[in-house]
Design an enzyme around this catalytic site. Structure first.
Site, mmCIF file in Angstrom:
data_model
loop_
_atom_site.group_PDB
_atom_site.id
_atom_site.type_symbol
_atom_site.label_atom_id
_atom_site.label_comp_id
_atom_site.label_asym_id
_atom_site.label_seq_id
_atom_site.Cartn_x
_atom_site.Cartn_y
_atom_site.Cartn_z
ATOM 1 N N LYS A 104 -1.527 0.454 16.340
ATOM 2 C CA LYS A 104 -1.472 1.823 16.856
ATOM 3 C C LYS A 104 -2.249 1.856 18.161
ATOM 4 O O LYS A 104 -3.453 1.559 18.184
ATOM 5 C CB LYS A 104 -2.054 2.808 15.840
ATOM 6 C CG LYS A 104 -1.204 2.926 14.577
ATOM 7 C CD LYS A 104 -1.670 4.032 13.658
ATOM 8 C CE LYS A 104 -0.764 4.122 12.435
ATOM 9 N NZ LYS A 104 -1.165 5.210 11.503
ATOM 10 N N SER A 208 -4.065 -2.798 11.532
ATOM 11 C CA SER A 208 -4.294 -2.631 10.097
ATOM 12 C C SER A 208 -3.461 -3.654 9.340
ATOM 13 O O SER A 208 -2.246 -3.756 9.559
ATOM 14 C CB SER A 208 -3.901 -1.217 9.652
ATOM 15 O OG SER A 208 -4.673 -0.244 10.322
ATOM 16 N N ALA A 209 -4.108 -4.397 8.468
ATOM 17 C CA ALA A 209 -3.416 -5.447 7.711
ATOM 18 C C ALA A 209 -2.356 -4.842 6.805
ATOM 19 O O ALA A 209 -2.587 -3.819 6.151
ATOM 20 C CB ALA A 209 -4.419 -6.248 6.891
ATOM 21 N N PHE A 210 -1.198 -5.493 6.774
ATOM 22 C CA PHE A 210 -0.144 -5.058 5.872
ATOM 23 C C PHE A 210 -0.491 -5.413 4.432
ATOM 24 O O PHE A 210 -1.152 -6.410 4.148
ATOM 25 C CB PHE A 210 1.181 -5.738 6.246
ATOM 26 C CG PHE A 210 2.064 -4.899 7.130
ATOM 27 C CD1 PHE A 210 3.295 -4.446 6.688
ATOM 28 C CD2 PHE A 210 1.651 -4.557 8.411
ATOM 29 C CE1 PHE A 210 4.105 -3.676 7.496
ATOM 30 C CE2 PHE A 210 2.456 -3.795 9.234
ATOM 31 C CZ PHE A 210 3.696 -3.342 8.776
ATOM 32 N N LEU A 211 -0.019 -4.579 3.522
ATOM 33 C CA LEU A 211 -0.118 -4.870 2.100
ATOM 34 C C LEU A 211 1.021 -5.812 1.711
ATOM 35 O O LEU A 211 1.962 -6.015 2.487
ATOM 36 C CB LEU A 211 -0.031 -3.563 1.308
ATOM 37 C CG LEU A 211 -1.140 -2.553 1.589
ATOM 38 C CD1 LEU A 211 -0.859 -1.251 0.857
ATOM 39 C CD2 LEU A 211 -2.496 -3.105 1.197
ATOM 40 N N ASP A 277 -3.698 15.792 6.917
ATOM 41 C CA ASP A 277 -2.293 15.361 6.904
ATOM 42 C C ASP A 277 -1.972 14.435 5.733
ATOM 43 O O ASP A 277 -1.126 13.560 5.840
ATOM 44 C CB ASP A 277 -1.973 14.664 8.236
ATOM 45 C CG ASP A 277 -0.489 14.455 8.439
ATOM 46 O OD1 ASP A 277 0.292 15.337 8.055
ATOM 47 O OD2 ASP A 277 -0.099 13.411 8.978
ATOM 48 N N GLU A 282 0.024 6.719 -2.102
ATOM 49 C CA GLU A 282 0.728 5.585 -2.689
ATOM 50 C C GLU A 282 -0.150 4.887 -3.723
ATOM 51 O O GLU A 282 -1.379 4.908 -3.633
ATOM 52 C CB GLU A 282 1.150 4.585 -1.604
ATOM 53 C CG GLU A 282 2.217 5.125 -0.667
ATOM 54 C CD GLU A 282 2.777 4.051 0.248
ATOM 55 O OE1 GLU A 282 2.703 2.846 -0.115
ATOM 56 O OE2 GLU A 282 3.288 4.405 1.321
ATOM 57 N N ASP A 297 -2.761 5.532 6.524
ATOM 58 C CA ASP A 297 -2.434 6.432 7.646
ATOM 59 C C ASP A 297 -3.531 7.472 7.874
ATOM 60 O O ASP A 297 -3.377 8.653 7.548
ATOM 61 C CB ASP A 297 -1.090 7.125 7.411
ATOM 62 C CG ASP A 297 0.067 6.146 7.407
ATOM 63 O OD1 ASP A 297 -0.025 5.129 8.114
ATOM 64 O OD2 ASP A 297 1.061 6.395 6.707
#
Length: 405
Positions: A104, A208-211, A277, A282, A297
């Protein structure tokens, strides 16, 4: 696309080498294997330290739009997208060992506050908010935000020259100030006025590291019971009914699990960062109804240090419950020798983009922490500590379940 192809040929921009075979010791893999019922990573995890360093230092081997942007282009299902806008550009950057991170870019300077007339659903997304949210989440011992680090990205070498997406290639341009810029490609609000620009090539951003992929670790996306109205004049039931939590308690799974306590944790976290927001949350399906909620997020946090949005605390103030471990951690961070702002300041100095937050934002954390403790105190005065404070301590065996087992 033809012009861009000629441009690449003229500059002799060749594709990077193929990724190396996956190594078992790769930080990305070790991070995924360390996810358990207790959180995304263990306390004092050396793997997270390595992962942050790798995201900061390893060269990118490809770049592409995120699924959100692809949804806007009709390339995937748009049903999960709420108020999409090309202003909020984000990219997926890939590294060796199949590493992947969400990038981002910087959209707002640290000292700028969100204008008070902005609605939360049209607010900027801030890269430094993602970084600060990870550090705060770790300090609170939630460990529900994926590891996030700041990085100066060379948008030419690390995005344009490695992407195979022709749409992404086509939105790069050189500004009148000779800076390399790019913007999002979507049905509206996607123009050069909304571009992000390097200086001339370097641009701040968060990674940010992906899951783990959904195929390997399925997740549920669930509407937040305290979701806000995404209109200019609408109101949700919780905003007008102070007894709304009684209704929520009757609905599965909030009626017979720790889910409501986790919702309160999330509300406390969002109140501290000022995030309004949180429309969905999840969870990993592996851990069932009592699994932890992912705090994803967070880029709309840390927008206004001068305003405390009390309505974010509605789950706490309406339900009047809190985990004992959460309360003990908050009380500790209110002590002068462990003041939250001081711990955050020290933690954020580890990030390469330090200072990540301005001093007013750090001091706002202390003020908001006192408001949280005041809300808990009011609940205890009304209902008693035994009713309000839930004993969530578990035996060590309860936390041994891993995502890969």
């Amino acid at each position: 696309s033809r012009r861009h192809k000629l441009y690449r040929e003229e500059l002799n921009l060749t594709s990077p080498a193929a990724p190396l075979p996956l190594r078992p010791e790769a930080s990305w893999l070790q991070f995924h294997l360390g996810i358990s019922r207790d959180g995304l990573y263990p306390r004092s995890s050396p793997v997270v330290t390595r992962l942050l360093r790798d995201m900061q230092e390893l060269p990118t081997i490809s770049a592409d739009y995120s699924q959100d942007e692809k949804a806007l282009l009709g390339a995937c299902d748009c049903s999960q997208i709420v108020k999409p806008s090309g202003v909020h550009l984000k990219l997926v950057l890939r590294f060796q060992d199949f590493g992947k991170a969400m990038f981002k870019p910087m959209r707002q300077k640290r000292e700028e506050e969100t204008p008070e007339d902005f609605f939360y659903f049209v607010d900027f997304q801030r890269h430094n908010a993602e970084i600060a949210a990870f550090h705060l989440d770790r300090i609170l011992d939630f460990r529900r935000v994926p590891p996030t680090v700041g990085r100066l990205i060379n948008v030419t070498k690390e995005i344009l020259e490695v992407t195979k997406n022709e749409v992404l290639q086509s939105v790069f341009f050189v500004s009148p100030a000779s800076n390399v810029c790019f913007f999002a490609k979507c049905p509206y609000m996607c123009k050069t006025e909304y571009a992000v620009c390097g200086s001339p090539h370097l641009l701040e951003g968060s990674l940010s590291a992906f899951l783990p992929s959904l195929n390997l670790a399925p997740r549920l996306s669930i509407p937040n019971p305290w979701i806000r109205s995404y209109s200019f004049d609408g109101k949700e039931e919780w905003e007008v009914n102070p007894l709304y939590c009684n209704t929520v308690r009757e609905i599965y799974p909030y009626s017979n699990s720790n889910r409501l306590l986790n919702i309160v944790d999330m509300a406390i976290f969002d109140f501290l960062i000022g995030n309004m927001d949180r429309h969905h949350y999840e969870m990993f399906t592996k851990f069932g109804d009592d699994g932890f909620l992912l705090h994803l997020d967070n880029a709309r946090g840390f927008g206004r240090h001068s305003h405390d949005e009390i309505s974010i605390l509605a789950p706490l103030s309406q339900c009047c419950i809190i985990k004992r471990t959460t309360l003990l951690r908050l009380q500790l961070l209110a002590e002068p020798e462990f003041r939250l702002s001081d711990v955050m300041r020290e933690s954020l100095l580890q990030d390469p983009l330090a200072p990540v937050l301005t001093e007013p934002h750090l001091l706002a954390l202390d003020r908001r922490l006192q408001l949280i403790l005041g809300a808990v105190g009011k609940c205890i005065d009304t209902f008693g500590e035994a009713t309000v404070v839930a004993n969530d301590t578990q035996s060590p065996a309860a936390h041994r379940a891993k995502l890969d087992t």
